[in-house]
Design a protein around this motif. Sequence first.
Motif, PDB file in Angstrom:
ATOM      1  N   ALA A  12       0.839  -1.188   0.000  1.00 34.31           N
ATOM      2  CA  ALA A  12       0.000   0.000   0.000  1.00 34.31           C
ATOM      3  C   ALA A  12       0.876   1.240   0.000  1.00 34.31           C
ATOM      4  O   ALA A  12       2.031   1.202   0.446  1.00 34.31           O
ATOM      5  N   GLN A  13       0.332   2.314  -0.484  1.00 39.97           N
ATOM      6  CA  GLN A  13       1.011   3.603  -0.402  1.00 39.97           C
ATOM      7  C   GLN A  13       0.609   4.295   0.903  1.00 39.97           C
ATOM      8  O   GLN A  13      -0.451   3.998   1.463  1.00 39.97           O
ATOM      9  N   PRO A  14       1.421   5.189   1.384  1.00 36.85           N
ATOM     10  CA  PRO A  14       1.053   5.934   2.601  1.00 36.85           C
ATOM     11  C   PRO A  14      -0.317   6.585   2.457  1.00 36.85           C
ATOM     12  O   PRO A  14      -0.633   7.162   1.408  1.00 36.85           O
ATOM     13  N   ALA A  59      -2.303  -0.359  20.821  1.00 37.57           N
ATOM     14  CA  ALA A  59      -0.990   0.289  20.839  1.00 37.57           C
ATOM     15  C   ALA A  59      -1.119   1.741  20.406  1.00 37.57           C
ATOM     16  O   ALA A  59      -1.909   2.074  19.513  1.00 37.57           O
ATOM     17  N   GLU A  60      -0.342   2.586  21.022  1.00 37.84           N
ATOM     18  CA  GLU A  60      -0.405   4.020  20.725  1.00 37.84           C
ATOM     19  C   GLU A  60      -0.125   4.298  19.255  1.00 37.84           C
ATOM     20  O   GLU A  60      -0.727   5.180  18.656  1.00 37.84           O
ATOM     21  N   SER A  61       0.746   3.508  18.661  1.00 34.83           N
ATOM     22  CA  SER A  61       1.167   3.738  17.280  1.00 34.83           C
ATOM     23  C   SER A  61       0.050   3.512  16.257  1.00 34.83           C
ATOM     24  O   SER A  61       0.130   4.000  15.135  1.00 34.83           O
ATOM     25  N   ILE A  62      -0.981   2.785  16.632  1.00 29.51           N
ATOM     26  CA  ILE A  62      -2.067   2.500  15.689  1.00 29.51           C
ATOM     27  C   ILE A  62      -3.399   3.093  16.125  1.00 29.51           C
ATOM     28  O   ILE A  62      -4.404   2.914  15.428  1.00 29.51           O
ATOM     29  N   LYS A  63      -3.420   3.788  17.219  1.00 31.73           N
ATOM     30  CA  LYS A  63      -4.658   4.300  17.775  1.00 31.73           C
ATOM     31  C   LYS A  63      -5.369   5.215  16.779  1.00 31.73           C
ATOM     32  O   LYS A  63      -4.767   6.108  16.192  1.00 31.73           O
ATOM     33  N   VAL A  77     -12.001 -13.091  11.945  1.00 26.73           N
ATOM     34  CA  VAL A  77     -11.743 -11.817  12.611  1.00 26.73           C
ATOM     35  C   VAL A  77     -10.959 -10.976  11.621  1.00 26.73           C
ATOM     36  O   VAL A  77     -10.099 -11.502  10.899  1.00 26.73           O
ATOM     37  N   TYR A  78     -11.253  -9.688  11.592  1.00 24.75           N
ATOM     38  CA  TYR A  78     -10.645  -8.813  10.610  1.00 24.75           C
ATOM     39  C   TYR A  78      -9.870  -7.696  11.301  1.00 24.75           C
ATOM     40  O   TYR A  78     -10.207  -7.281  12.411  1.00 24.75           O
ATOM     41  N   LEU A  79      -8.853  -7.212  10.615  1.00 30.07           N
ATOM     42  CA  LEU A  79      -8.135  -6.026  11.065  1.00 30.07           C
ATOM     43  C   LEU A  79      -8.142  -5.028   9.912  1.00 30.07           C
ATOM     44  O   LEU A  79      -7.485  -5.252   8.888  1.00 30.07           O
ATOM     45  N   GLN A  80      -8.927  -3.980  10.070  1.00 30.71           N
ATOM     46  CA  GLN A  80      -8.987  -2.917   9.086  1.00 30.71           C
ATOM     47  C   GLN A  80      -7.929  -1.878   9.424  1.00 30.71           C
ATOM     48  O   GLN A  80      -7.926  -1.332  10.525  1.00 30.71           O
ATOM     49  N   MET A  81      -7.050  -1.618   8.478  1.00 32.86           N
ATOM     50  CA  MET A  81      -5.941  -0.694   8.702  1.00 32.86           C
ATOM     51  C   MET A  81      -6.113   0.496   7.763  1.00 32.86           C
ATOM     52  O   MET A  81      -6.169   0.309   6.535  1.00 32.86           O
ATOM     53  N   THR A  82      -6.216   1.682   8.318  1.00 33.38           N
ATOM     54  CA  THR A  82      -6.392   2.893   7.512  1.00 33.38           C
ATOM     55  C   THR A  82      -5.240   3.856   7.746  1.00 33.38           C
ATOM     56  O   THR A  82      -4.480   3.713   8.714  1.00 33.38           O
ATOM     57  N   ASP A  83      -5.127   4.834   6.864  1.00 32.47           N
ATOM     58  CA  ASP A  83      -4.076   5.848   6.972  1.00 32.47           C
ATOM     59  C   ASP A  83      -2.721   5.192   7.250  1.00 32.47           C
ATOM     60  O   ASP A  83      -1.997   5.560   8.185  1.00 32.47           O
ATOM     61  N   LEU A  84      -2.381   4.225   6.435  1.00 34.44           N
ATOM     62  CA  LEU A  84      -1.150   3.467   6.649  1.00 34.44           C
ATOM     63  C   LEU A  84       0.085   4.350   6.498  1.00 34.44           C
ATOM     64  O   LEU A  84       0.120   5.282   5.678  1.00 34.44           O
ATOM     65  N   LYS A  85       1.089   4.023   7.293  1.00 37.70           N
ATOM     66  CA  LYS A  85       2.350   4.763   7.301  1.00 37.70           C
ATOM     67  C   LYS A  85       3.492   3.804   7.014  1.00 37.70           C
ATOM     68  O   LYS A  85       3.376   2.597   7.264  1.00 37.70           O
ATOM     69  N   PRO A  86       4.609   4.301   6.508  1.00 40.68           N
ATOM     70  CA  PRO A  86       5.747   3.403   6.244  1.00 40.68           C
ATOM     71  C   PRO A  86       6.167   2.606   7.472  1.00 40.68           C
ATOM     72  O   PRO A  86       6.596   1.447   7.336  1.00 40.68           O
ATOM     73  N   GLU A  87       6.021   3.188   8.650  1.00 44.67           N
ATOM     74  CA  GLU A  87       6.412   2.474   9.876  1.00 44.67           C
ATOM     75  C   GLU A  87       5.456   1.347  10.237  1.00 44.67           C
ATOM     76  O   GLU A  87       5.713   0.592  11.183  1.00 44.67           O
ATOM     77  N   THR A 120       1.242 -12.462   7.627  1.00 43.72           N
ATOM     78  CA  THR A 120       1.044 -11.884   6.301  1.00 43.72           C
ATOM     79  C   THR A 120       1.803 -10.564   6.226  1.00 43.72           C
ATOM     80  O   THR A 120       1.790  -9.775   7.173  1.00 43.72           O
ATOM     81  N   GLN A 121       2.463 -10.348   5.118  1.00 38.49           N
ATOM     82  CA  GLN A 121       3.312  -9.168   4.965  1.00 38.49           C
ATOM     83  C   GLN A 121       2.475  -7.947   4.579  1.00 38.49           C
ATOM     84  O   GLN A 121       1.632  -8.010   3.677  1.00 38.49           O
ATOM     85  N   VAL A 122       2.728  -6.863   5.267  1.00 34.03           N
ATOM     86  CA  VAL A 122       2.165  -5.559   4.912  1.00 34.03           C
ATOM     87  C   VAL A 122       3.330  -4.621   4.660  1.00 34.03           C
ATOM     88  O   VAL A 122       4.194  -4.445   5.527  1.00 34.03           O
ATOM     89  N   THR A 123       3.364  -4.052   3.482  1.00 31.52           N
ATOM     90  CA  THR A 123       4.435  -3.124   3.107  1.00 31.52           C
ATOM     91  C   THR A 123       3.808  -1.804   2.702  1.00 31.52           C
ATOM     92  O   THR A 123       2.940  -1.759   1.824  1.00 31.52           O
ATOM     93  N   VAL A 124       4.255  -0.742   3.354  1.00 30.41           N
ATOM     94  CA  VAL A 124       3.745   0.593   3.052  1.00 30.41           C
ATOM     95  C   VAL A 124       4.894   1.423   2.498  1.00 30.41           C
ATOM     96  O   VAL A 124       5.871   1.702   3.192  1.00 30.41           O
ATOM     97  N   SER A 125       4.770   1.778   1.239  1.00 29.55           N
ATOM     98  CA  SER A 125       5.856   2.490   0.580  1.00 29.55           C
ATOM     99  C   SER A 125       5.299   3.322  -0.556  1.00 29.55           C
ATOM    100  O   SER A 125       4.384   2.910  -1.261  1.00 29.55           O
ATOM    101  N   ALA A 126       5.921   4.487  -0.738  1.00 28.56           N
ATOM    102  CA  ALA A 126       5.529   5.331  -1.867  1.00 28.56           C
ATOM    103  C   ALA A 126       6.194   4.833  -3.142  1.00 28.56           C
ATOM    104  O   ALA A 126       5.884   5.255  -4.227  1.00 28.56           O
TER     105      ALA A 126
END
Length: 126
Positions: A12-14, A59-63, A77-87, A120-126
């Motif tokens: 995903a992109q940032p 975790a504070e980093s994903i709040k 069970v699902y994990l929806q991840m929004t506003d992804l960051k490179p970290e 499962t790998q998640v990669t966030v990069s522009a």
Amino acid sequence: QLDLVESGGGLAQPGESLRISCEASGLHRYTVAWFRQAPGKEREGIICINPIGTVSNVAESIKGRFTPSRVNLDRAVYLQMTDLKPEDTAVYYCAAAPQMYCPYTLSPSSGTFSSWGQGTQVTVSA
């Protein structure tokens, strides 16, 4: 123990969103937590959801950006991840504990979570 199967993730992109799924027969009776492990770092617990859908141990980093969900009696069970960051780049793992509540802390080595997904790998990069 459960045979947890993860799917989703990817590149995903940032600022973009991704969703990870964790499935197993009988999973609706288990508390599920999500962990992640970035390159060169230890595995960390980031969020937990109990069988009735109460979320804790965020975790504070994903709040405010990551949300777990589950449908009553569903095997997933699902994990929806929004506003992804490179970290956020990491291998993400779901883990299940045969209990009705999230533990006080999410420790991958405590033995509380006896079943683990393959990651499962998640990669966030522009």
